[in-house]
Design a protein around this motif. Structure first.
Motif, short mmCIF file in Angstrom:
data_model
loop_
_atom_site.label_atom_id
_atom_site.label_comp_id
_atom_site.label_asym_id
_atom_site.label_seq_id
_atom_site.Cartn_x
_atom_site.Cartn_y
_atom_site.Cartn_z
N GLU A 57 0.84 -1.20 0.00
CA GLU A 57 0.00 0.00 0.00
C GLU A 57 0.87 1.25 0.00
N ASP A 58 1.94 1.22 0.80
CA ASP A 58 2.81 2.39 0.91
C ASP A 58 4.16 1.97 1.46
N ILE A 59 5.20 2.66 1.03
CA ILE A 59 6.55 2.47 1.57
C ILE A 59 7.11 3.86 1.85
N ARG A 60 7.48 4.11 3.10
CA ARG A 60 8.04 5.40 3.48
C ARG A 60 9.46 5.21 4.01
N ILE A 61 10.37 6.00 3.49
CA ILE A 61 11.76 5.97 3.95
C ILE A 61 12.08 7.36 4.47
N PHE A 62 12.65 7.42 5.66
CA PHE A 62 12.95 8.72 6.26
C PHE A 62 14.12 8.59 7.22
N THR A 63 14.61 9.73 7.68
CA THR A 63 15.73 9.78 8.61
C THR A 63 15.25 10.37 9.92
N GLU A 64 15.57 9.69 11.00
CA GLU A 64 15.23 10.17 12.33
C GLU A 64 16.49 10.71 12.99
N ARG A 65 16.33 11.79 13.73
CA ARG A 65 17.45 12.34 14.49
C ARG A 65 17.27 11.93 15.94
N ILE A 66 18.27 11.24 16.48
CA ILE A 66 18.21 10.73 17.84
C ILE A 66 19.34 11.36 18.64
N LYS A 67 18.97 11.94 19.78
CA LYS A 67 19.97 12.59 20.63
C LYS A 67 20.42 11.62 21.71
N ASN A 68 21.73 11.44 21.82
CA ASN A 68 22.30 10.60 22.86
C ASN A 68 22.26 11.38 24.17
N GLU A 69 21.56 10.84 25.16
CA GLU A 69 21.40 11.55 26.44
C GLU A 69 22.73 11.72 27.16
N GLY A 70 23.62 10.76 27.03
CA GLY A 70 24.90 10.83 27.74
C GLY A 70 25.85 11.88 27.17
N THR A 71 25.99 11.88 25.84
CA THR A 71 26.96 12.79 25.21
C THR A 71 26.32 14.05 24.64
N GLY A 72 25.01 14.02 24.42
CA GLY A 72 24.33 15.16 23.82
C GLY A 72 24.48 15.21 22.31
N ARG A 73 25.13 14.21 21.74
CA ARG A 73 25.40 14.17 20.30
C ARG A 73 24.15 13.68 19.55
N VAL A 74 23.87 14.30 18.41
CA VAL A 74 22.72 13.93 17.58
C VAL A 74 23.19 12.98 16.48
N THR A 75 22.49 11.85 16.36
CA THR A 75 22.81 10.85 15.35
C THR A 75 21.61 10.70 14.43
N ARG A 76 21.88 10.53 13.15
CA ARG A 76 20.80 10.31 12.19
C ARG A 76 20.70 8.81 11.90
N VAL A 77 19.47 8.30 11.95
CA VAL A 77 19.22 6.89 11.69
C VAL A 77 18.16 6.77 10.61
N THR A 78 18.46 6.02 9.57
CA THR A 78 17.51 5.81 8.50
C THR A 78 16.45 4.81 8.96
N SER A 79 15.20 5.09 8.60
CA SER A 79 14.08 4.23 9.00
C SER A 79 13.20 3.95 7.79
N ILE A 80 12.44 2.86 7.89
CA ILE A 80 11.51 2.51 6.83
C ILE A 80 10.19 2.05 7.44
N GLU A 81 9.11 2.34 6.77
CA GLU A 81 7.78 1.84 7.10
C GLU A 81 7.23 1.20 5.84
N ILE A 82 6.88 -0.07 5.94
CA ILE A 82 6.28 -0.80 4.81
C ILE A 82 4.85 -1.14 5.21
N VAL A 83 3.90 -0.65 4.43
CA VAL A 83 2.49 -0.90 4.72
C VAL A 83 1.97 -1.91 3.70
N LEU A 84 1.51 -3.05 4.21
CA LEU A 84 0.93 -4.10 3.38
C LEU A 84 -0.56 -4.19 3.70
N SER A 85 -1.39 -4.36 2.68
CA SER A 85 -2.83 -4.49 2.93
C SER A 85 -3.38 -5.61 2.06
#
Length: 96
Positions: A57-85
């Motif tokens: 039905e849909d495929i979404r690819i995006f990048t999430e920004r995650i902040k490390n609580e210990g170091t305060g550094r922001v990391t980008r992580v690629t994510s995917i959502e696959i919707v099947l119907s």
């Protein structure tokens, strides 16, 4: 919704089959980083080997920004959502 990780694909396929058995008309697979390829394997095997009535039905690819609580550094992580119907049931519904 099934969050796919790095365990064997069969575990996630079983989770999806259980949702379908419970009456779900739509399955959403979510994965991040290295688990993205595993999510693709789950979607393809589920669609081709187990439930032939499923379609993408849909495929979404995006990048999430995650902040490390210990170091305060922001990391980008690629994510995917696959919707099947189920074929013929595409429309506004609550995904599982």
């Amino acid at each position: 919704m099934v969050i796919v990780g790095t365990k064997p694909a069969d575990r996630y396929i079983l989770a999806c089959l259980l949702h379908i058995h419970d009456g779900a008309k739509r399955i959403v697979l979510k994965a991040r980083g290295r688990a993205i390829s595993n999510a693709c394997v789950v979607a393809e095997r589920l669609k081709n080997d187990y439930v032939r009535e499923l379609e993408y039905e849909d495929i979404r690819i995006f990048t999430e920004r995650i902040k490390n609580e210990g170091t305060g550094r922001v990391t980008r992580v690629t994510s995917i959502e696959i919707v099947l119907s189920m074929r013929g049931s595409v429309g506004p519904q609550n995904p599982r």
